[in-house]
Design an enzyme around this catalytic site. Structure first.
Site, PDB file in Angstrom:
ATOM      1  N   CYS A 139     134.410 101.674   9.423  1.00 47.82           N
ATOM      2  CA  CYS A 139     132.991 101.290   9.423  1.00 47.82           C
ATOM      3  C   CYS A 139     132.178 102.319  10.218  1.00 47.82           C
ATOM      4  CB  CYS A 139     132.820  99.895  10.006  1.00 47.82           C
ATOM      5  SG  CYS A 139     133.010  99.830  11.805  1.00 47.82           S
ATOM      6  N   GLU A 198     140.392 100.146  14.674  1.00 50.38           N
ATOM      7  CA  GLU A 198     140.306 101.552  15.117  1.00 50.38           C
ATOM      8  C   GLU A 198     139.882 101.630  16.579  1.00 50.38           C
ATOM      9  OE1 GLU A 198     139.001 100.141  12.475  1.00 50.38           O
ATOM     10  OE2 GLU A 198     138.863 101.499  10.760  1.00 50.38           O
TER      11      GLU A 198
HETATM   12  N1  THU Z   1     137.261  95.993  10.298  1.00 54.70           N
HETATM   13  C1  THU Z   1     138.031  96.872  11.020  1.00 54.70           C
HETATM   14  O1  THU Z   1     138.951  96.467  11.750  1.00 54.70           O
HETATM   15  N2  THU Z   1     137.745  98.190  10.912  1.00 54.70           N
HETATM   16  C2  THU Z   1     136.753  98.718  10.148  1.00 54.70           C
HETATM   17  O2  THU Z   1     136.503  99.919  10.215  1.00 54.70           O
HETATM   18  C3  THU Z   1     136.009  97.852   9.234  1.00 54.70           C
HETATM   19  C4  THU Z   1     136.185  96.393   9.426  1.00 54.70           C
HETATM   20  C5  THU Z   1     137.544  94.564  10.419  1.00 54.70           C
HETATM   21  C6  THU Z   1     136.466  93.796  11.136  1.00 54.70           C
HETATM   22  C7  THU Z   1     136.660  92.412  10.590  1.00 54.70           C
HETATM   23  O3  THU Z   1     137.663  91.753  11.372  1.00 54.70           O
HETATM   24  C8  THU Z   1     137.226  92.631   9.198  1.00 54.70           C
HETATM   25  O4  THU Z   1     137.670  93.977   9.157  1.00 54.70           O
HETATM   26  C9  THU Z   1     136.237  92.404   8.070  1.00 54.70           C
HETATM   27  O5  THU Z   1     135.074  93.132   8.272  1.00 54.70           O
END
Ligand code: THU
Length: 165
Positions: free
Chosen positions: A117, A80
């Site tokens: 997240c 994101e």
């Molecule tokens: N991740 C994202 O790209 N976006 C989020 O909002 C949550 C987590 C990714 C980070 C990491 O590379 C993987 O997902 C596992 O946490």
């Protein structure tokens, strides 16, 4: 006896749930398809959890990005925020009016959307505030329903903002 008075408040979240891609507007469907097509570009050798985000700019242009991991784990970049940065590098003042986010787990077929997240929620909400414009959020896992929220700020109730500074 001392009487303690309390006020209980509640915040509710409304979002649309669509069963099929064809239930979305044509623009949202296209945005989701661009995100889904970008998923294999995820660089996630450590978690093997793929995330892709496609951002639609005000002028209709679409920019997509994926999560990018690093052997120094905290350096991992979420899809994101990578998409917002890619949009800003394309057009520094561009408003992102919609973002589709999709995920693929290495261990299970996810049938409910994973939502951004906490750090991404903060950044998405501030993008909206800065530009004075809501960003529609379209979420879908590999299969299953689509969740569509009218605004990124809906994902961050009682969030911190520049209003406090
Ligand atoms: N991740 C994202 O790209 N976006 C989020 O909002 C949550 C987590 C990714 C980070 C990491 O590379 C993987 O997902 C596992 O946490």
């Amino acid at each position: 006896m001392v009487k303690i008075s309390t006020i209980k408040k509640s915040i509710s979240l409304e979002y649309d749930v669509f069963a099929r891609p064809t239930d979305l507007s044509a623009a949202d469907q296209e945005l989701y398809e661009i995100a889904a097509a970008a998923l294999p570009e995820s660089y996630s050798p450590y978690s093997r959890f793929q995330v892709a985000a496609a951002a639609r700019l005000e002028n209709g242009e679409v920019v997509s990005a994926c999560n990018t991991e690093n052997a120094a784990y905290p350096m991992c970049l979420c899809a994101e925020r990578a998409a917002l940065a890619a949009a800003a590098s394309r057009q520094p003042t561009a408003k992102v009016v919609a973002m589709a986010i999709t995920v693929k787990s290495p261990s299970q077929v996810l049938a409910e959307p994973a939502s951004p997240c906490g750090a991404c929620r903060q950044v998405l909400a501030e993008h909206e505030q800065r530009h004075g414009h809501r960003m529609r959020i379209i979420l879908r896992a590999e299969v299953g329903p689509f969740y569509v929220l009218d605004s990124a700020a809906d994902l961050l109730p009682l969030g911190f903002s520049s209003d406090f500074l």
